[in-house]
Design a protein around this motif. Structure first.
Motif, PDB file in Angstrom:
ATOM      1  N   HIS A 116      -4.455  21.005 -11.646  1.00 36.06           N
ATOM      2  CA  HIS A 116      -3.033  21.371 -11.740  1.00 36.06           C
ATOM      3  C   HIS A 116      -2.642  21.762 -13.166  1.00 36.06           C
ATOM      4  O   HIS A 116      -1.465  21.885 -13.472  1.00 36.06           O
ATOM      5  CB  HIS A 116      -2.165  20.192 -11.287  1.00 36.06           C
ATOM      6  N   ARG A 117      -3.655  21.937 -14.048  1.00 32.42           N
ATOM      7  CA  ARG A 117      -3.427  22.215 -15.475  1.00 32.42           C
ATOM      8  C   ARG A 117      -2.703  21.062 -16.170  1.00 32.42           C
ATOM      9  O   ARG A 117      -1.973  21.256 -17.133  1.00 32.42           O
ATOM     10  CB  ARG A 117      -2.630  23.526 -15.665  1.00 32.42           C
ATOM     11  N   GLY A 118      -2.915  19.874 -15.654  1.00 32.08           N
ATOM     12  CA  GLY A 118      -2.348  18.689 -16.283  1.00 32.08           C
ATOM     13  C   GLY A 118      -3.418  17.873 -16.979  1.00 32.08           C
ATOM     14  O   GLY A 118      -4.554  18.311 -17.147  1.00 32.08           O
ATOM     15  N   ARG A 119      -3.053  16.672 -17.366  1.00 32.52           N
ATOM     16  CA  ARG A 119      -4.013  15.783 -18.022  1.00 32.52           C
ATOM     17  C   ARG A 119      -3.706  14.345 -17.630  1.00 32.52           C
ATOM     18  O   ARG A 119      -2.567  13.997 -17.316  1.00 32.52           O
ATOM     19  CB  ARG A 119      -3.974  15.954 -19.540  1.00 32.52           C
ATOM     20  N   ILE A 120      -4.746  13.531 -17.655  1.00 24.74           N
ATOM     21  CA  ILE A 120      -4.604  12.124 -17.302  1.00 24.74           C
ATOM     22  C   ILE A 120      -5.189  11.298 -18.429  1.00 24.74           C
ATOM     23  O   ILE A 120      -6.201  11.661 -19.028  1.00 24.74           O
ATOM     24  CB  ILE A 120      -5.307  11.811 -15.960  1.00 24.74           C
ATOM     25  N   GLY A 121      -4.510  10.220 -18.767  1.00 23.84           N
ATOM     26  CA  GLY A 121      -4.949   9.405 -19.894  1.00 23.84           C
ATOM     27  C   GLY A 121      -4.776   7.929 -19.627  1.00 23.84           C
ATOM     28  O   GLY A 121      -4.227   7.506 -18.598  1.00 23.84           O
ATOM     29  N   LEU A 122      -5.249   7.147 -20.580  1.00 22.21           N
ATOM     30  CA  LEU A 122      -5.238   5.688 -20.465  1.00 22.21           C
ATOM     31  C   LEU A 122      -4.719   5.091 -21.759  1.00 22.21           C
ATOM     32  O   LEU A 122      -5.136   5.489 -22.850  1.00 22.21           O
ATOM     33  CB  LEU A 122      -6.655   5.180 -20.180  1.00 22.21           C
ATOM     34  N   HIS A 123      -3.808   4.139 -21.629  1.00 18.06           N
ATOM     35  CA  HIS A 123      -3.330   3.360 -22.769  1.00 18.06           C
ATOM     36  C   HIS A 123      -3.596   1.891 -22.452  1.00 18.06           C
ATOM     37  O   HIS A 123      -3.096   1.359 -21.457  1.00 18.06           O
ATOM     38  CB  HIS A 123      -1.834   3.588 -23.008  1.00 18.06           C
ATOM     39  N   SER A 124      -4.396   1.263 -23.283  1.00 10.63           N
ATOM     40  CA  SER A 124      -4.762  -0.125 -22.972  1.00 10.63           C
ATOM     41  C   SER A 124      -5.241  -0.845 -24.218  1.00 10.63           C
ATOM     42  O   SER A 124      -5.749  -0.220 -25.165  1.00 10.63           O
ATOM     43  CB  SER A 124      -5.866  -0.146 -21.904  1.00 10.63           C
ATOM     44  N   GLU A 125      -5.040  -2.151 -24.199  1.00  7.79           N
ATOM     45  CA  GLU A 125      -5.597  -3.049 -25.215  1.00  7.79           C
ATOM     46  C   GLU A 125      -6.137  -4.273 -24.499  1.00  7.79           C
ATOM     47  O   GLU A 125      -5.560  -4.710 -23.488  1.00  7.79           O
ATOM     48  CB  GLU A 125      -4.526  -3.476 -26.229  1.00  7.79           C
ATOM     49  N   PRO A 126      -7.244  -4.832 -24.981  1.00  6.61           N
ATOM     50  CA  PRO A 126      -7.777  -6.036 -24.339  1.00  6.61           C
ATOM     51  C   PRO A 126      -6.728  -7.139 -24.259  1.00  6.61           C
ATOM     52  O   PRO A 126      -6.040  -7.443 -25.236  1.00  6.61           O
ATOM     53  CB  PRO A 126      -8.943  -6.430 -25.257  1.00  6.61           C
ATOM     54  N   GLY A 127      -6.570  -7.700 -23.059  1.00  7.64           N
ATOM     55  CA  GLY A 127      -5.627  -8.790 -22.857  1.00  7.64           C
ATOM     56  C   GLY A 127      -4.209  -8.345 -22.611  1.00  7.64           C
ATOM     57  O   GLY A 127      -3.329  -9.192 -22.383  1.00  7.64           O
ATOM     58  N   ARG A 128      -3.937  -7.011 -22.623  1.00  2.00           N
ATOM     59  CA  ARG A 128      -2.557  -6.552 -22.472  1.00  2.00           C
ATOM     60  C   ARG A 128      -2.416  -5.518 -21.359  1.00  2.00           C
ATOM     61  O   ARG A 128      -1.507  -4.703 -21.370  1.00  2.00           O
ATOM     62  CB  ARG A 128      -2.051  -5.982 -23.793  1.00  2.00           C
ATOM     63  N   GLY A 129      -3.317  -5.547 -20.394  1.00  5.06           N
ATOM     64  CA  GLY A 129      -3.200  -4.658 -19.250  1.00  5.06           C
ATOM     65  C   GLY A 129      -3.590  -3.235 -19.579  1.00  5.06           C
ATOM     66  O   GLY A 129      -4.100  -2.925 -20.659  1.00  5.06           O
ATOM     67  N   ALA A 130      -3.338  -2.343 -18.599  1.00  6.41           N
ATOM     68  CA  ALA A 130      -3.696  -0.935 -18.753  1.00  6.41           C
ATOM     69  C   ALA A 130      -2.630  -0.074 -18.100  1.00  6.41           C
ATOM     70  O   ALA A 130      -2.055  -0.438 -17.070  1.00  6.41           O
ATOM     71  CB  ALA A 130      -5.062  -0.653 -18.122  1.00  6.41           C
ATOM     72  N   CYS A 131      -2.376   1.072 -18.719  1.00  9.40           N
ATOM     73  CA  CYS A 131      -1.428   2.046 -18.169  1.00  9.40           C
ATOM     74  C   CYS A 131      -2.145   3.381 -18.029  1.00  9.40           C
ATOM     75  O   CYS A 131      -2.541   3.989 -19.031  1.00  9.40           O
ATOM     76  CB  CYS A 131      -0.200   2.190 -19.078  1.00  9.40           C
ATOM     77  N   PHE A 132      -2.305   3.811 -16.789  1.00 11.14           N
ATOM     78  CA  PHE A 132      -2.868   5.130 -16.514  1.00 11.14           C
ATOM     79  C   PHE A 132      -1.706   6.076 -16.245  1.00 11.14           C
ATOM     80  O   PHE A 132      -0.853   5.789 -15.393  1.00 11.14           O
ATOM     81  CB  PHE A 132      -3.796   5.087 -15.302  1.00 11.14           C
ATOM     82  N   GLU A 133      -1.666   7.215 -16.950  1.00  9.74           N
ATOM     83  CA  GLU A 133      -0.577   8.147 -16.732  1.00  9.74           C
ATOM     84  C   GLU A 133      -1.119   9.568 -16.521  1.00  9.74           C
ATOM     85  O   GLU A 133      -2.039  10.002 -17.213  1.00  9.74           O
ATOM     86  CB  GLU A 133       0.419   8.135 -17.899  1.00  9.74           C
ATOM     87  N   ALA A 134      -0.547  10.238 -15.533  1.00 11.63           N
ATOM     88  CA  ALA A 134      -0.871  11.633 -15.242  1.00 11.63           C
ATOM     89  C   ALA A 134       0.312  12.487 -15.649  1.00 11.63           C
ATOM     90  O   ALA A 134       1.446  12.211 -15.247  1.00 11.63           O
ATOM     91  CB  ALA A 134      -1.197  11.815 -13.768  1.00 11.63           C
ATOM     92  N   LEU A 135       0.050  13.528 -16.430  1.00 10.96           N
ATOM     93  CA  LEU A 135       1.091  14.447 -16.867  1.00 10.96           C
ATOM     94  C   LEU A 135       0.860  15.774 -16.177  1.00 10.96           C
ATOM     95  O   LEU A 135      -0.217  16.367 -16.256  1.00 10.96           O
ATOM     96  CB  LEU A 135       1.043  14.625 -18.389  1.00 10.96           C
ATOM     97  N   LEU A 136       1.879  16.252 -15.465  1.00  6.00           N
ATOM     98  CA  LEU A 136       1.742  17.441 -14.627  1.00  6.00           C
ATOM     99  C   LEU A 136       2.768  18.500 -15.046  1.00  6.00           C
ATOM    100  O   LEU A 136       3.964  18.188 -15.174  1.00  6.00           O
ATOM    101  CB  LEU A 136       1.975  17.084 -13.162  1.00  6.00           C
ATOM    102  N   PRO A 137       2.345  19.754 -15.230  1.00  5.88           N
ATOM    103  CA  PRO A 137       3.315  20.830 -15.485  1.00  5.88           C
ATOM    104  C   PRO A 137       4.147  21.071 -14.236  1.00  5.88           C
ATOM    105  O   PRO A 137       3.678  20.890 -13.114  1.00  5.88           O
ATOM    106  CB  PRO A 137       2.439  22.035 -15.828  1.00  5.88           C
ATOM    107  N   LEU A 138       5.385  21.506 -14.424  1.00 10.03           N
ATOM    108  CA  LEU A 138       6.272  21.681 -13.289  1.00 10.03           C
ATOM    109  C   LEU A 138       5.997  22.964 -12.520  1.00 10.03           C
ATOM    110  O   LEU A 138       6.409  23.095 -11.366  1.00 10.03           O
ATOM    111  CB  LEU A 138       7.733  21.683 -13.769  1.00 10.03           C
ATOM    112  N   THR A 139       5.308  23.915 -13.157  1.00 11.23           N
ATOM    113  CA  THR A 139       5.027  25.181 -12.494  1.00 11.23           C
ATOM    114  C   THR A 139       3.707  25.108 -11.745  1.00 11.23           C
ATOM    115  O   THR A 139       2.863  24.255 -12.020  1.00 11.23           O
ATOM    116  CB  THR A 139       4.974  26.328 -13.511  1.00 11.23           C
ATOM    117  N   ALA A 140       3.492  26.071 -10.842  1.00 14.46           N
ATOM    118  CA  ALA A 140       2.290  26.043  -9.993  1.00 14.46           C
ATOM    119  C   ALA A 140       1.040  26.305 -10.806  1.00 14.46           C
ATOM    120  O   ALA A 140       1.042  27.071 -11.766  1.00 14.46           O
ATOM    121  CB  ALA A 140       2.424  27.094  -8.897  1.00 14.46           C
TER     122      ALA A 140
END
Length: 398
Positions: free
Chosen positions: A373-397
């Motif tokens: 979808h021409r987007g990107r997916i990433g991870l923000h995490s630190e040991p002992g503080r959980g994890a956040c997976f986020e997908a960023l998607l452009p609004l156009t096709a």
């Protein structure tokens, strides 16, 4: 403008302060295979030596200013011309001391005036043939070195290909082993359930099939079927991705509504854990809703599997640069920075995850869907503080 001389032309350096002597030498040595360069002084000869590669130098000994001996000493002192054969041309007496001085200054031979035409041609021919053979040998050495480098490059490529093949075979074996294990588990559970139910039926114990028990059976069967279906879909997606046949069919999609449907489907599994959703309304874009839904399913499955039974939060919003943001945050053990790049690789399961079920395909597939979808997916995490997976998607096709 004249064409440059061919590279196989043999060049001679003729040095004499008298132009008539140079003309005589040129006439004597005129040959289609020889290219003669003339100098009337040592300084002029040195300038020519900087421009050309000579097979032989014929130097007049008795020149005003810089003598032939002085010029020969300078030629021998330069690394560029040190190997140049030098033949002195002299009108002096053929005494031993004179010849010794000439050889001491680097001469390979002497020619005495008046010149013997046959002797001059013979000696020049010897040195020019030696030069031609030496140059041919150098070319052969260069060709051999080039061939050796190409052979080494081919060998390196072969070794890399062999290593890739071995990794692919190992991955295939691991893949088949994991597929077998993942399919055996739900099939084994269902087989035991069938045996138990058939035993009850054979005994005529219909009372055992109470409405509550039937509902539990259906729910359990549904979970096992969905588990196997999910595994098969993952295998098909991997095949499509690897063969470049992954299809994306964008259509107008409300990301908040899509997330709401997926979260509602997961609520029974998250009853003991806790699952919340916060969605900014009106985030609409051109996406393949089934693919984006699968991304969220994969992220929620991972959070349920590795979140250590703690609450999980889903968020839908917009970024400052105009991307739709779909994020799943757990309160699990977190992922060390050095391992975060590996979680999106095929079949990758980190040591910190222990023996949790799964084949390590969900995040890899999710990354491929988001990138399609021409987007990107990433991870923000630190040991002992959980994890956040986020997908960023452009609004156009895409």
């Amino acid at each position: 403008m004249s064409a440059p001389p061919p590279t196989d032309v043999v060049k001679l350096l003729l040095v004499d302060d008298l132009p008539e002597n140079l003309l005589a030498l040129q006439a004597l040595l005129r040959d289609d295979g020889l290219q003669m360069h003339c100098a009337t002084s040592g300084e002029e000869a040195l300038s020519l030596l900087l421009e050309h590669e000579f097979a032989l130098a014929l130097l007049d000994v008795q020149m005003p200013g810089m003598s032939g001996f002085d010029l020969a000493e300078l030629i021998r002192g330069s690394s560029r011309t040190r190997q140049l054969p030098i033949v002195f041309v002299s009108a002096a007496d053929r005494n031993q001391a004179y010849s010794f001085r000439g050889y001491e200054n680097g001469a390979v031979d002497f020619l005495f005036k008046p010149l013997d035409a046959q002797a001059v041609k013979s000696k020049v021919r010897v040195f020019t043939e030696l030069h031609a053979k030496s140059r041919a040998l150098r070319r052969q050495l260069v060709e051999l070195e080039t061939a050796r480098a190409e052979q080494q490059q081919l060998l390196d490529t072969l070794q890399r290909t062999q290593a890739d093949l071995q990794r692919a075979l190992k991955m295939r074996d691991e893949f088949m082993s994991m597929v077998t294990h993942e399919l055996r588990t739900p099939l084994g559970v269902m087989a035991l359930e069938v045996i138990m139910r058939r035993s009850r039926l054979d005994k005529g114990d219909l009372a055992w099939f109470s409405p509550e028990r039937l509902q539990a059976m259906i729910d359990k069967d549904d979970r096992q079927v969905r588990s196997m279906t999910r595994l098969i879909e993952d295998m098909l997606d991997i095949s499509r991705i690897q063969h470049g046949r992954l299809s994306i069919h964008p259509r107008r999609t409300d990301l908040g509504e899509l997330a709401g449907r997926v979260v509602a489907d997961f609520e029974p599994q998250y009853q003991q854990v806790g699952l919340t959703l916060s969605a900014q309304p009106g985030i609409v874009g051109e996406w393949d809703d089934s693919r984006i839904a699968q991304v969220l399913v994969n992220l929620l499955s991972n959070a349920l599997r590795y979140g250590q039974g703690r609450p999980v939060h889903v968020e839908v919003g917009l970024t400052g640069d105009g991307f739709a943001r779909l994020a799943v945050t757990d309160q699990g053990p977190g992922i060390p920075a050095e391992d975060q790049g590996r979680v999106f690789q095929q079949f990758e399961r980190l040591p910190s995850t222990g023996k949790a079920p799964g084949m390590g395909l969900g995040l890899y597939i999710s990354q491929q869907f988001v990138q399609a979808h021409r987007g990107r997916i990433g991870l923000h995490s630190e040991p002992g503080r959980g994890a956040c997976f986020e997908a960023l998607l452009p609004l156009t096709a895409a």
